[in-house]
Design a protein around this motif. Structure first.
Motif, PDB file in Angstrom:
ATOM      1  N   SER A   1     -15.340  48.657   7.123  1.00 38.90           N
ATOM      2  CA  SER A   1     -14.342  48.040   7.995  1.00 38.90           C
ATOM      3  C   SER A   1     -13.200  47.371   7.242  1.00 38.90           C
ATOM      4  CB  SER A   1     -15.017  47.004   8.902  1.00 38.90           C
ATOM      5  OG  SER A   1     -15.498  45.931   8.124  1.00 38.90           O
ATOM      6  N   GLY A   2     -13.373  47.103   5.936  1.00 40.03           N
ATOM      7  CA  GLY A   2     -12.356  46.416   5.162  1.00 40.03           C
ATOM      8  C   GLY A   2     -12.354  44.913   5.384  1.00 40.03           C
ATOM      9  N   GLU A   3     -13.323  44.422   6.139  1.00 38.53           N
ATOM     10  CA  GLU A   3     -13.420  43.005   6.489  1.00 38.53           C
ATOM     11  C   GLU A   3     -13.955  42.191   5.305  1.00 38.53           C
ATOM     12  OE1 GLU A   3     -16.018  40.495   9.780  1.00 38.53           O
ATOM     13  OE2 GLU A   3     -16.410  42.606   9.455  1.00 38.53           O
ATOM     14  N   PHE A   4     -13.371  41.012   5.076  1.00 41.69           N
ATOM     15  CA  PHE A   4     -13.872  40.107   4.052  1.00 41.69           C
ATOM     16  C   PHE A   4     -15.130  39.441   4.583  1.00 41.69           C
ATOM     17  CE2 PHE A   4      -9.292  40.178   2.947  1.00 41.69           C
ATOM     18  CZ  PHE A   4      -9.432  40.754   1.685  1.00 41.69           C
ATOM     19  N   MET A   5     -16.176  39.415   3.756  1.00 40.43           N
ATOM     20  CA  MET A   5     -17.477  38.952   4.227  1.00 40.43           C
ATOM     21  C   MET A   5     -17.868  37.590   3.677  1.00 40.43           C
ATOM     22  SD  MET A   5     -19.420  42.529   3.829  1.00 40.43           S
ATOM     23  CE  MET A   5     -20.857  41.995   4.696  1.00 40.43           C
ATOM     24  N   ALA A   6     -17.663  37.366   2.381  1.00 40.60           N
ATOM     25  CA  ALA A   6     -18.110  36.124   1.759  1.00 40.60           C
ATOM     26  C   ALA A   6     -17.242  35.821   0.553  1.00 40.60           C
ATOM     27  CB  ALA A   6     -19.571  36.242   1.333  1.00 40.60           C
ATOM     28  N   VAL A   7     -17.194  34.540   0.174  1.00 37.63           N
ATOM     29  CA  VAL A   7     -16.441  34.099  -1.007  1.00 37.63           C
ATOM     30  C   VAL A   7     -17.372  33.274  -1.867  1.00 37.63           C
ATOM     31  CG1 VAL A   7     -14.501  32.719  -1.830  1.00 37.63           C
ATOM     32  CG2 VAL A   7     -14.270  34.048   0.263  1.00 37.63           C
ATOM     33  N   LYS A   8     -17.407  33.576  -3.165  1.00 36.29           N
ATOM     34  CA  LYS A   8     -18.160  32.761  -4.119  1.00 36.29           C
ATOM     35  C   LYS A   8     -17.192  31.795  -4.756  1.00 36.29           C
ATOM     36  CE  LYS A   8     -22.477  34.252  -5.704  1.00 36.29           C
ATOM     37  NZ  LYS A   8     -23.309  34.674  -6.777  1.00 36.29           N
ATOM     38  N   LYS A   9     -17.366  30.521  -4.466  1.00 40.59           N
ATOM     39  CA  LYS A   9     -16.485  29.481  -4.987  1.00 40.59           C
ATOM     40  C   LYS A   9     -16.952  29.043  -6.361  1.00 40.59           C
ATOM     41  CE  LYS A   9     -15.737  27.769  -0.338  1.00 40.59           C
ATOM     42  NZ  LYS A   9     -15.931  26.638   0.565  1.00 40.59           N
ATOM     43  N   PRO A  10     -16.030  28.567  -7.202  1.00 39.64           N
ATOM     44  CA  PRO A  10     -16.448  28.062  -8.513  1.00 39.64           C
ATOM     45  C   PRO A  10     -17.176  26.728  -8.385  1.00 39.64           C
ATOM     46  CG  PRO A  10     -14.081  27.825  -8.231  1.00 39.64           C
ATOM     47  CD  PRO A  10     -14.587  28.582  -7.044  1.00 39.64           C
ATOM     48  N   ALA A  11     -18.008  26.428  -9.382  1.00 40.88           N
ATOM     49  CA  ALA A  11     -18.676  25.130  -9.422  1.00 40.88           C
ATOM     50  C   ALA A  11     -17.625  24.046  -9.616  1.00 40.88           C
ATOM     51  CB  ALA A  11     -19.696  25.103 -10.556  1.00 40.88           C
ATOM     52  N   LYS A  12     -17.955  22.817  -9.320  1.00 40.41           N
ATOM     53  CA  LYS A  12     -16.979  21.725  -9.365  1.00 40.41           C
ATOM     54  C   LYS A  12     -16.346  21.537 -10.738  1.00 40.41           C
ATOM     55  CE  LYS A  12     -18.898  19.099  -5.559  1.00 40.41           C
ATOM     56  NZ  LYS A  12     -19.466  17.840  -5.117  1.00 40.41           N
ATOM     57  N   LYS A  13     -17.120  21.742 -11.805  1.00 45.23           N
ATOM     58  CA  LYS A  13     -16.610  21.478 -13.148  1.00 45.23           C
ATOM     59  C   LYS A  13     -15.983  22.698 -13.819  1.00 45.23           C
ATOM     60  CE  LYS A  13     -19.744  17.676 -13.965  1.00 45.23           C
ATOM     61  NZ  LYS A  13     -20.730  17.084 -14.841  1.00 45.23           N
ATOM     62  N   THR A  14     -16.085  23.874 -13.207  1.00 37.58           N
ATOM     63  CA  THR A  14     -15.524  25.081 -13.813  1.00 37.58           C
ATOM     64  C   THR A  14     -14.341  25.585 -13.000  1.00 37.58           C
ATOM     65  OG1 THR A  14     -16.992  26.558 -12.594  1.00 37.58           O
ATOM     66  CG2 THR A  14     -17.776  25.763 -14.726  1.00 37.58           C
ATOM     67  N   LYS A  15     -13.552  26.455 -13.601  1.00 40.48           N
ATOM     68  CA  LYS A  15     -12.398  27.018 -12.906  1.00 40.48           C
ATOM     69  C   LYS A  15     -12.626  28.457 -12.473  1.00 40.48           C
ATOM     70  CE  LYS A  15      -8.819  24.070 -14.354  1.00 40.48           C
ATOM     71  NZ  LYS A  15      -7.446  23.912 -14.013  1.00 40.48           N
ATOM     72  N   ALA A  16     -13.788  29.041 -12.805  1.00 41.83           N
ATOM     73  CA  ALA A  16     -14.078  30.414 -12.432  1.00 41.83           C
ATOM     74  C   ALA A  16     -15.453  30.507 -11.782  1.00 41.83           C
ATOM     75  CB  ALA A  16     -14.030  31.311 -13.662  1.00 41.83           C
ATOM     76  N   ALA A  17     -15.548  31.355 -10.758  1.00 39.44           N
ATOM     77  CA  ALA A  17     -16.819  31.554 -10.064  1.00 39.44           C
ATOM     78  C   ALA A  17     -17.576  32.714 -10.686  1.00 39.44           C
ATOM     79  CB  ALA A  17     -16.555  31.846  -8.588  1.00 39.44           C
ATOM     80  N   LYS A  18     -18.874  32.772 -10.431  1.00 35.23           N
ATOM     81  CA  LYS A  18     -19.689  33.885 -10.884  1.00 35.23           C
ATOM     82  C   LYS A  18     -19.553  35.037  -9.902  1.00 35.23           C
ATOM     83  CE  LYS A  18     -23.049  31.079 -13.298  1.00 35.23           C
ATOM     84  NZ  LYS A  18     -24.455  30.742 -13.468  1.00 35.23           N
ATOM     85  N   LYS A  19     -19.779  36.254 -10.373  1.00 32.78           N
ATOM     86  CA  LYS A  19     -19.664  37.457  -9.544  1.00 32.78           C
ATOM     87  C   LYS A  19     -20.885  37.607  -8.647  1.00 32.78           C
ATOM     88  CE  LYS A  19     -17.432  39.669 -13.402  1.00 32.78           C
ATOM     89  NZ  LYS A  19     -17.634  40.611 -14.490  1.00 32.78           N
ATOM     90  N   PHE A  20     -20.741  38.426  -7.571  1.00 32.02           N
ATOM     91  CA  PHE A  20     -21.872  38.799  -6.743  1.00 32.02           C
ATOM     92  C   PHE A  20     -22.719  39.794  -7.526  1.00 32.02           C
ATOM     93  CE2 PHE A  20     -18.801  37.522  -3.504  1.00 32.02           C
ATOM     94  CZ  PHE A  20     -19.594  36.757  -2.669  1.00 32.02           C
ATOM     95  N   LYS A  21     -24.043  39.696  -7.425  1.00 36.84           N
ATOM     96  CA  LYS A  21     -24.933  40.576  -8.177  1.00 36.84           C
ATOM     97  C   LYS A  21     -24.981  41.970  -7.556  1.00 36.84           C
ATOM     98  CE  LYS A  21     -28.993  39.100  -9.182  1.00 36.84           C
ATOM     99  NZ  LYS A  21     -30.289  38.400  -9.149  1.00 36.84           N
ATOM    100  N   GLY A  22     -24.771  42.998  -8.377  1.00 34.31           N
ATOM    101  CA  GLY A  22     -24.953  44.382  -7.944  1.00 34.31           C
ATOM    102  C   GLY A  22     -23.857  44.941  -7.063  1.00 34.31           C
ATOM    103  N   VAL A  23     -22.761  44.223  -6.868  1.00 34.75           N
ATOM    104  CA  VAL A  23     -21.672  44.677  -6.003  1.00 34.75           C
ATOM    105  C   VAL A  23     -20.556  45.248  -6.878  1.00 34.75           C
ATOM    106  CG1 VAL A  23     -20.023  43.989  -4.226  1.00 34.75           C
ATOM    107  CG2 VAL A  23     -22.264  42.915  -4.302  1.00 34.75           C
TER     108      VAL A  23
END
Length: 67
Positions: A39-61
């Motif tokens: 569908s092209g729909e956005f499903m979820a967002v992984k936000k960065p931890a409070k002390k970092t500026k980058a978030a971790k990736k989704f596993k296996g996607v």
């Protein structure tokens, strides 16, 4: 479809085929957004931890290339 068995080993067997992820900006920090291929729909967002500026990736996607 990907499976998570055996339980507790924190590993994924196979890839998640119906989803992709791409990098986005969220309040000046880098975040990962998961999107449905069908569908092209956005499903979820992984936000960065409070002390970092980058978030971790989704596993296996799979990752999309930025335009």
């Amino acid at each position: 479809m990907a499976t998570n068995k055996p339980v507790g080993d924190k590993a994924r067997k196979g890839a998640v085929k119906k989803r992709t992820q791409l990098k986005t900006k969220l309040g000046g920090a880098t975040a990962w957004t998961k999107r449905s291929k069908k569908s092209g729909e956005f499903m979820a967002v992984k936000k960065p931890a409070k002390k970092t500026k980058a978030a971790k990736k989704f596993k296996g996607v799979r990752r999309e290339k930025a335009l």
